[in-house]
Scaffold this motif. Structure first.
Motif, PDB file in Angstrom:
ATOM      1  N   ALA A 180       0.832  -1.212   0.000  1.00 51.97           N
ATOM      2  CA  ALA A 180       0.000   0.000   0.000  1.00 51.97           C
ATOM      3  C   ALA A 180       0.866   1.261   0.000  1.00 51.97           C
ATOM      4  O   ALA A 180       0.608   2.209  -0.756  1.00 51.97           O
ATOM      5  CB  ALA A 180      -0.924  -0.010   1.216  1.00 51.97           C
ATOM      6  N   ALA A 181       1.886   1.277   0.848  1.00 53.74           N
ATOM      7  CA  ALA A 181       2.765   2.448   0.918  1.00 53.74           C
ATOM      8  C   ALA A 181       3.541   2.632  -0.377  1.00 53.74           C
ATOM      9  O   ALA A 181       3.673   3.761  -0.890  1.00 53.74           O
ATOM     10  CB  ALA A 181       3.726   2.304   2.100  1.00 53.74           C
ATOM     11  N   LEU A 182       4.055   1.541  -0.928  1.00 46.30           N
ATOM     12  CA  LEU A 182       4.774   1.632  -2.209  1.00 46.30           C
ATOM     13  C   LEU A 182       3.843   2.087  -3.321  1.00 46.30           C
ATOM     14  O   LEU A 182       4.235   2.896  -4.182  1.00 46.30           O
ATOM     15  CB  LEU A 182       5.391   0.279  -2.558  1.00 46.30           C
ATOM     16  CG  LEU A 182       6.693  -0.068  -1.829  1.00 46.30           C
ATOM     17  CD1 LEU A 182       6.992  -1.562  -1.941  1.00 46.30           C
ATOM     18  CD2 LEU A 182       7.863   0.738  -2.387  1.00 46.30           C
ATOM     19  N   ALA A 183       2.621   1.581  -3.328  1.00 48.97           N
ATOM     20  CA  ALA A 183       1.663   1.988  -4.365  1.00 48.97           C
ATOM     21  C   ALA A 183       1.420   3.489  -4.308  1.00 48.97           C
ATOM     22  O   ALA A 183       1.313   4.159  -5.347  1.00 48.97           O
ATOM     23  CB  ALA A 183       0.345   1.222  -4.190  1.00 48.97           C
TER      24      ALA A 183
ATOM     25  N   ARG B  22      -3.608  -0.782 -12.044  1.00 50.67           N
ATOM     26  CA  ARG B  22      -3.173  -2.174 -11.965  1.00 50.67           C
ATOM     27  C   ARG B  22      -1.650  -2.275 -12.011  1.00 50.67           C
ATOM     28  O   ARG B  22      -1.042  -2.983 -11.200  1.00 50.67           O
ATOM     29  CB  ARG B  22      -3.778  -3.002 -13.097  1.00 50.67           C
ATOM     30  CG  ARG B  22      -3.526  -4.494 -12.909  1.00 50.67           C
ATOM     31  CD  ARG B  22      -3.995  -5.317 -14.077  1.00 50.67           C
ATOM     32  NE  ARG B  22      -3.079  -5.200 -15.209  1.00 50.67           N
ATOM     33  CZ  ARG B  22      -2.871  -6.165 -16.091  1.00 50.67           C
ATOM     34  NH1 ARG B  22      -3.530  -7.308 -16.003  1.00 50.67           N
ATOM     35  NH2 ARG B  22      -2.039  -6.000 -17.098  1.00 50.67           N
ATOM     36  N   ASP B  23      -1.016  -1.558 -12.939  1.00 47.43           N
ATOM     37  CA  ASP B  23       0.450  -1.585 -13.014  1.00 47.43           C
ATOM     38  C   ASP B  23       1.078  -1.036 -11.740  1.00 47.43           C
ATOM     39  O   ASP B  23       2.133  -1.502 -11.299  1.00 47.43           O
ATOM     40  CB  ASP B  23       0.944  -0.782 -14.222  1.00 47.43           C
ATOM     41  CG  ASP B  23       0.831  -1.561 -15.526  1.00 47.43           C
ATOM     42  OD1 ASP B  23       0.417  -2.733 -15.493  1.00 47.43           O
ATOM     43  OD2 ASP B  23       1.160  -0.981 -16.584  1.00 47.43           O
ATOM     44  N   THR B  24       0.439  -0.030 -11.162  1.00 45.99           N
ATOM     45  CA  THR B  24       0.935   0.537  -9.904  1.00 45.99           C
ATOM     46  C   THR B  24       0.964  -0.529  -8.813  1.00 45.99           C
ATOM     47  O   THR B  24       1.965  -0.679  -8.089  1.00 45.99           O
ATOM     48  CB  THR B  24       0.046   1.710  -9.452  1.00 45.99           C
ATOM     49  OG1 THR B  24       0.039   2.726 -10.480  1.00 45.99           O
ATOM     50  CG2 THR B  24       0.537   2.322  -8.152  1.00 45.99           C
ATOM     51  N   LEU B  25      -0.113  -1.289  -8.705  1.00 44.18           N
ATOM     52  CA  LEU B  25      -0.177  -2.352  -7.702  1.00 44.18           C
ATOM     53  C   LEU B  25       0.797  -3.479  -8.021  1.00 44.18           C
ATOM     54  O   LEU B  25       1.463  -4.013  -7.122  1.00 44.18           O
ATOM     55  CB  LEU B  25      -1.604  -2.899  -7.621  1.00 44.18           C
ATOM     56  CG  LEU B  25      -2.661  -1.954  -7.044  1.00 44.18           C
ATOM     57  CD1 LEU B  25      -4.050  -2.573  -7.194  1.00 44.18           C
ATOM     58  CD2 LEU B  25      -2.380  -1.629  -5.587  1.00 44.18           C
ATOM     59  N   LEU B  26       0.883  -3.854  -9.291  1.00 43.96           N
ATOM     60  CA  LEU B  26       1.797  -4.931  -9.675  1.00 43.96           C
ATOM     61  C   LEU B  26       3.247  -4.567  -9.361  1.00 43.96           C
ATOM     62  O   LEU B  26       4.020  -5.389  -8.862  1.00 43.96           O
ATOM     63  CB  LEU B  26       1.646  -5.246 -11.167  1.00 43.96           C
ATOM     64  CG  LEU B  26       0.372  -5.981 -11.582  1.00 43.96           C
ATOM     65  CD1 LEU B  26       0.266  -6.046 -13.107  1.00 43.96           C
ATOM     66  CD2 LEU B  26       0.336  -7.390 -11.001  1.00 43.96           C
ATOM     67  N   LEU B  27       3.618  -3.316  -9.645  1.00 39.83           N
ATOM     68  CA  LEU B  27       4.987  -2.879  -9.373  1.00 39.83           C
ATOM     69  C   LEU B  27       5.240  -2.821  -7.866  1.00 39.83           C
ATOM     70  O   LEU B  27       6.323  -3.207  -7.390  1.00 39.83           O
ATOM     71  CB  LEU B  27       5.243  -1.515 -10.019  1.00 39.83           C
ATOM     72  CG  LEU B  27       6.677  -0.978  -9.940  1.00 39.83           C
ATOM     73  CD1 LEU B  27       7.678  -1.986 -10.503  1.00 39.83           C
ATOM     74  CD2 LEU B  27       6.792   0.357 -10.688  1.00 39.83           C
TER      75      LEU B  27
ATOM     76  N   GLU C  61      14.093   6.615  -3.878  1.00 37.65           N
ATOM     77  CA  GLU C  61      13.442   7.647  -3.070  1.00 37.65           C
ATOM     78  C   GLU C  61      12.059   7.176  -2.610  1.00 37.65           C
ATOM     79  O   GLU C  61      11.656   7.412  -1.465  1.00 37.65           O
ATOM     80  CB  GLU C  61      13.318   8.938  -3.879  1.00 37.65           C
ATOM     81  CG  GLU C  61      14.662   9.589  -4.207  1.00 37.65           C
ATOM     82  CD  GLU C  61      14.529  10.738  -5.190  1.00 37.65           C
ATOM     83  OE1 GLU C  61      13.389  10.992  -5.651  1.00 37.65           O
ATOM     84  OE2 GLU C  61      15.547  11.391  -5.496  1.00 37.65           O
ATOM     85  N   ALA C  62      11.363   6.493  -3.520  1.00 39.58           N
ATOM     86  CA  ALA C  62      10.033   5.977  -3.191  1.00 39.58           C
ATOM     87  C   ALA C  62      10.120   4.946  -2.073  1.00 39.58           C
ATOM     88  O   ALA C  62       9.290   4.925  -1.157  1.00 39.58           O
ATOM     89  CB  ALA C  62       9.379   5.362  -4.432  1.00 39.58           C
ATOM     90  N   ALA C  63      11.132   4.089  -2.123  1.00 41.03           N
ATOM     91  CA  ALA C  63      11.298   3.054  -1.097  1.00 41.03           C
ATOM     92  C   ALA C  63      11.530   3.671   0.276  1.00 41.03           C
ATOM     93  O   ALA C  63      11.004   3.188   1.284  1.00 41.03           O
ATOM     94  CB  ALA C  63      12.452   2.132  -1.474  1.00 41.03           C
ATOM     95  N   ASP C  64      12.309   4.754   0.326  1.00 42.01           N
ATOM     96  CA  ASP C  64      12.569   5.423   1.599  1.00 42.01           C
ATOM     97  C   ASP C  64      11.284   6.004   2.189  1.00 42.01           C
ATOM     98  O   ASP C  64      11.011   5.870   3.387  1.00 42.01           O
ATOM     99  CB  ASP C  64      13.609   6.535   1.417  1.00 42.01           C
ATOM    100  CG  ASP C  64      15.014   5.985   1.192  1.00 42.01           C
ATOM    101  OD1 ASP C  64      15.249   4.817   1.542  1.00 42.01           O
ATOM    102  OD2 ASP C  64      15.858   6.728   0.657  1.00 42.01           O
ATOM    103  N   GLN C  65      10.490   6.660   1.322  1.00 42.34           N
ATOM    104  CA  GLN C  65       9.228   7.233   1.791  1.00 42.34           C
ATOM    105  C   GLN C  65       8.253   6.135   2.210  1.00 42.34           C
ATOM    106  O   GLN C  65       7.568   6.249   3.226  1.00 42.34           O
ATOM    107  CB  GLN C  65       8.601   8.093   0.698  1.00 42.34           C
ATOM    108  CG  GLN C  65       9.288   9.434   0.485  1.00 42.34           C
ATOM    109  CD  GLN C  65       8.456  10.333  -0.398  1.00 42.34           C
ATOM    110  OE1 GLN C  65       7.966   9.931  -1.453  1.00 42.34           O
ATOM    111  NE2 GLN C  65       8.295  11.574   0.006  1.00 42.34           N
ATOM    112  N   ALA C  66       8.206   5.071   1.422  1.00 39.04           N
ATOM    113  CA  ALA C  66       7.270   3.980   1.703  1.00 39.04           C
ATOM    114  C   ALA C  66       7.613   3.288   3.013  1.00 39.04           C
ATOM    115  O   ALA C  66       6.727   2.801   3.726  1.00 39.04           O
ATOM    116  CB  ALA C  66       7.266   2.980   0.557  1.00 39.04           C
ATOM    117  N   LYS C  67       8.893   3.221   3.347  1.00 38.56           N
ATOM    118  CA  LYS C  67       9.307   2.576   4.594  1.00 38.56           C
ATOM    119  C   LYS C  67       8.687   3.276   5.794  1.00 38.56           C
ATOM    120  O   LYS C  67       8.175   2.642   6.719  1.00 38.56           O
ATOM    121  CB  LYS C  67      10.837   2.588   4.695  1.00 38.56           C
ATOM    122  CG  LYS C  67      11.386   1.836   5.897  1.00 38.56           C
ATOM    123  CD  LYS C  67      12.909   1.824   5.886  1.00 38.56           C
ATOM    124  CE  LYS C  67      13.454   1.062   7.086  1.00 38.56           C
ATOM    125  NZ  LYS C  67      14.938   1.048   7.104  1.00 38.56           N
ATOM    126  N   SER C  68       8.727   4.598   5.778  1.00 38.10           N
ATOM    127  CA  SER C  68       8.137   5.386   6.868  1.00 38.10           C
ATOM    128  C   SER C  68       6.627   5.221   6.891  1.00 38.10           C
ATOM    129  O   SER C  68       6.010   5.061   7.956  1.00 38.10           O
ATOM    130  CB  SER C  68       8.519   6.862   6.698  1.00 38.10           C
ATOM    131  OG  SER C  68       7.782   7.679   7.583  1.00 38.10           O
TER     132      SER C  68
END
Length: 279
Positions: A129-132, A220-225, A265-272
């Protein structure tokens, strides 16, 4: 044994199709908040009162408001539910309530292995969810709030089946090909009962066996990624399908310097953000 399992699955699917889904009583506060947020006449004071009446939801709202995604503009630390409501907005609060609904499906599981799977499935869901959310902002440019909500809901059928497996030992052992299809039917009926918007439901039920477009586009691609990039794997064996196979074309795309930088950068934000959802 296999016939018994097939019989159990058929019964669960039939119940779902008849609308006979049993939700845990503990989700009532979250469902009440969702109804309030969906009401055009809903006011901030109503939302704040409902959040304060449910300490777990209140804590998660404040934690999410303090995640890196929602403080990227240098906003001060949120120390109250009122500040969290103002910062998050109704759509993200709706997603937060949905997260509680989904999570509670596995909260009462007694069997240790199934309980462990439910906990891992929630960690996986929170990361997806956070990554999406951040992938939608930076890569696919779909509505990020919708992507967050879809990520939270995308394994609701899996949570429901884990809860049912607690009363039906062996239900999820040695999964057959048809189990993925059965899970899709169950997920569709749950989403219908929870009034998940049709575009979101369609994106979710189309994930199984789906391939990511290059470049990724749409929900859909957003969720798959997001599923591809989650640092936590789903514990459900029938989710290990083509959607999680990293093709050469996808590998080349992910290794493109600009894309790799955005994803880091997205991974760092998603982690939080995922940490806030796990509170």
């Amino acid at each position: 044994m296999e016939k018994e399992k097939l019989k159990d699955f058929a019964a669960i699917v039939a119940e779902a199709q008849r609308g006979e889904l049993v939700f845990p009583t503990s989700v009532n506060a979250a469902l009440s908040l969702q109804l309030c947020l969906a009401d055009p006449a809903c006011h901030d004071e109503d939302v704040i009162r409902k959040l304060l009446a449910e300490p777990v939801l209140a804590a998660r709202a404040v934690a999410l408001a303090n995640s890196a995604v929602f403080r990227s503009n240098g906003a001060a630390l949120a120390t109250s539910v009122r500040t969290a409501v103002m910062r998050l907005g109704y759509r993200n609060l709706y997603s937060l309530a949905a997260a509680m609904v989904v999570r509670q499906f596995g909260a009462r599981i007694a069997e240790p292995v199934l309980r462990g799977q439910a906990e891992q499935l929630w960690r996986y869901t929170a990361h997806v969810a956070a990554l999406a959310y951040v992938i939608a902002q930076r890569i696919t440019h779909v509505d990020a709030d919708t992507a967050l909500f879809a990520g939270i809901m995308h394994e609701v059928g899996g949570f429901y089946l884990l809860g049912r497996a607690d009363a039906l030992p062996g239900l999820l052992d040695d999964p057959e090909e048809w189990m993925g299809a059965a899970q899709e039917i169950i997920a569709r009926e749950i989403m219908n009962k929870l009034q998940v918007p049709e575009p979101v439901a369609l994106a979710i039920v189309s994930l199984r066996g789906g391939a990511i477009g290059i470049p990724p586009q749409g929900l859909r691609d957003t969720l798959l990624l997001a599923r591809q990039l989650s640092p936590v794997a789903s514990p459900l064996p029938y989710t290990e399908d083509l959607a999680l196979t990293r093709t050469p074309a996808l590998t080349r795309y992910l290794n493109e310097p600009d894309v790799a930088t955005l994803l880091d950068e997205a991974a760092d934000q998603a982690k939080s953000m995922s940490a806030a959802l796990l509170v």
